[in-house]
Design a protein around this motif. Sequence first.
Motif, mmCIF file in Angstrom:
data_model
loop_
_atom_site.group_PDB
_atom_site.id
_atom_site.type_symbol
_atom_site.label_atom_id
_atom_site.label_comp_id
_atom_site.label_asym_id
_atom_site.label_seq_id
_atom_site.Cartn_x
_atom_site.Cartn_y
_atom_site.Cartn_z
ATOM 1 N N ILE A 27 0.842 -1.195 0.000
ATOM 2 C CA ILE A 27 0.000 0.000 0.000
ATOM 3 C C ILE A 27 0.880 1.249 0.000
ATOM 4 O O ILE A 27 0.580 2.251 -0.630
ATOM 5 C CB ILE A 27 -0.914 0.035 1.259
ATOM 6 C CG1 ILE A 27 -1.676 -1.282 1.421
ATOM 7 C CG2 ILE A 27 -1.845 1.232 1.221
ATOM 8 C CD1 ILE A 27 -2.730 -1.558 0.374
ATOM 9 N N LYS A 28 1.999 1.150 0.714
ATOM 10 C CA LYS A 28 2.957 2.246 0.824
ATOM 11 C C LYS A 28 4.361 1.652 0.758
ATOM 12 O O LYS A 28 4.662 0.686 1.467
ATOM 13 C CB LYS A 28 2.762 2.975 2.157
ATOM 14 C CG LYS A 28 3.836 3.990 2.499
ATOM 15 C CD LYS A 28 3.653 4.502 3.920
ATOM 16 C CE LYS A 28 4.826 5.391 4.333
ATOM 17 N NZ LYS A 28 4.699 5.866 5.727
ATOM 18 N N GLY A 29 5.199 2.204 -0.092
ATOM 19 C CA GLY A 29 6.582 1.716 -0.179
ATOM 20 C C GLY A 29 7.381 2.111 1.046
ATOM 21 O O GLY A 29 7.263 3.230 1.545
ATOM 22 N N PHE A 30 8.211 1.171 1.537
ATOM 23 C CA PHE A 30 9.009 1.431 2.731
ATOM 24 C C PHE A 30 10.501 1.401 2.401
ATOM 25 O O PHE A 30 10.948 0.511 1.667
ATOM 26 C CB PHE A 30 8.711 0.379 3.808
ATOM 27 C CG PHE A 30 7.397 0.598 4.514
ATOM 28 C CD1 PHE A 30 7.346 1.286 5.717
ATOM 29 C CD2 PHE A 30 6.209 0.126 3.966
ATOM 30 C CE1 PHE A 30 6.128 1.494 6.369
ATOM 31 C CE2 PHE A 30 4.997 0.331 4.604
ATOM 32 C CZ PHE A 30 4.953 1.016 5.809
ATOM 33 N N PRO A 31 11.277 2.345 2.938
ATOM 34 C CA PRO A 31 12.722 2.347 2.710
ATOM 35 C C PRO A 31 13.359 1.021 3.129
ATOM 36 O O PRO A 31 12.916 0.415 4.106
ATOM 37 C CB PRO A 31 13.221 3.483 3.612
ATOM 38 C CG PRO A 31 12.040 4.368 3.820
ATOM 39 C CD PRO A 31 10.837 3.454 3.806
ATOM 40 N N ILE A 32 14.349 0.611 2.389
ATOM 41 C CA ILE A 32 15.121 -0.635 2.481
ATOM 42 C C ILE A 32 14.265 -1.886 2.275
ATOM 43 O O ILE A 32 14.746 -2.996 2.411
ATOM 44 C CB ILE A 32 16.011 -0.762 3.751
ATOM 45 C CG1 ILE A 32 15.206 -1.153 4.984
ATOM 46 C CG2 ILE A 32 16.841 0.472 3.961
ATOM 47 C CD1 ILE A 32 16.061 -1.777 6.058
ATOM 48 N N LEU A 33 13.021 -1.678 1.914
ATOM 49 C CA LEU A 33 12.149 -2.798 1.539
ATOM 50 C C LEU A 33 11.640 -2.583 0.113
ATOM 51 O O LEU A 33 10.501 -2.895 -0.210
ATOM 52 C CB LEU A 33 10.971 -2.914 2.512
ATOM 53 C CG LEU A 33 11.288 -3.409 3.920
ATOM 54 C CD1 LEU A 33 10.115 -3.182 4.859
ATOM 55 C CD2 LEU A 33 11.666 -4.885 3.908
#
Length: 261
Positions: free
Chosen positions: A148-154
């Motif tokens: 739903i939302k992009g996450f840093p380092i993922l």
Amino acid sequence: MSDQKVALVTGAGQGIGRSIALQLAKDGFDVAVADLDFQQEKAEAVVKEIEALGRKAFFVAADVSKRDQVFAAVDAAAEKLGSFDVIANNAGIAQIKPLSDVTTEDLEKIFNINVFSIVYGIQAAEKKFAELGKEKGKIINASSIAGIKGFPILGAYSASKFAVRGLTQVAAQELAPRNITVNAWAPGIVGTGMWDLIDEELGKLNGKAKGENLKDNVESIALGRIETPEDVAGVVSFFASDKADYVTGQTLLVDGGMLYN
């Protein structure tokens, strides 16, 4: 038996998959417990737990990144349990890396397991529903808050879970004429080995002690506690039930109040 219900759950030897398998058994399903070969001991323990609930179950070895193995697992579920009604495409992996460090091999691995497997599961279930002359069927896929939302380092993980949402929407539209619903669940921070890994890898990047990143993230949850595998299983139970017959193409956040969609 006309009221017999059969489900197959991938990655069901532990964690979220185990809880889904047990919940579906409580809901009256016989369950094919699918997992990798080396997870057989854990999966067989889940089979025993299901049998203790009075339902039938068996372990089927399947690498979900291999199309033929997904189809074979569905065939085995229908053959050994006598029907086929629900597939929960649960198996998946996480990768923790800054996007600048992600390799071709990383992308191939995570998309083979997290995305290709969803396509194979949809295809195999659709084919089996048709073979059995089912009037309806349920396909339920594993997305994530990272879908739903992009996450840093993922980055690669987020991309794979966004893809699951897209596939869920497309399959829902394509299969609706056959009364097959396709939905997905999107968990947040679940207390499983996957988040232990994320916490550890985040610590390597930001210098925080083990457990600190997990603690910081849990503090952002409106309901104030970490998610359990059973929390996820409850949503899957709904999607697998008659109560969700008019719900399709949806990705339901089950995150305790982290994102709002």
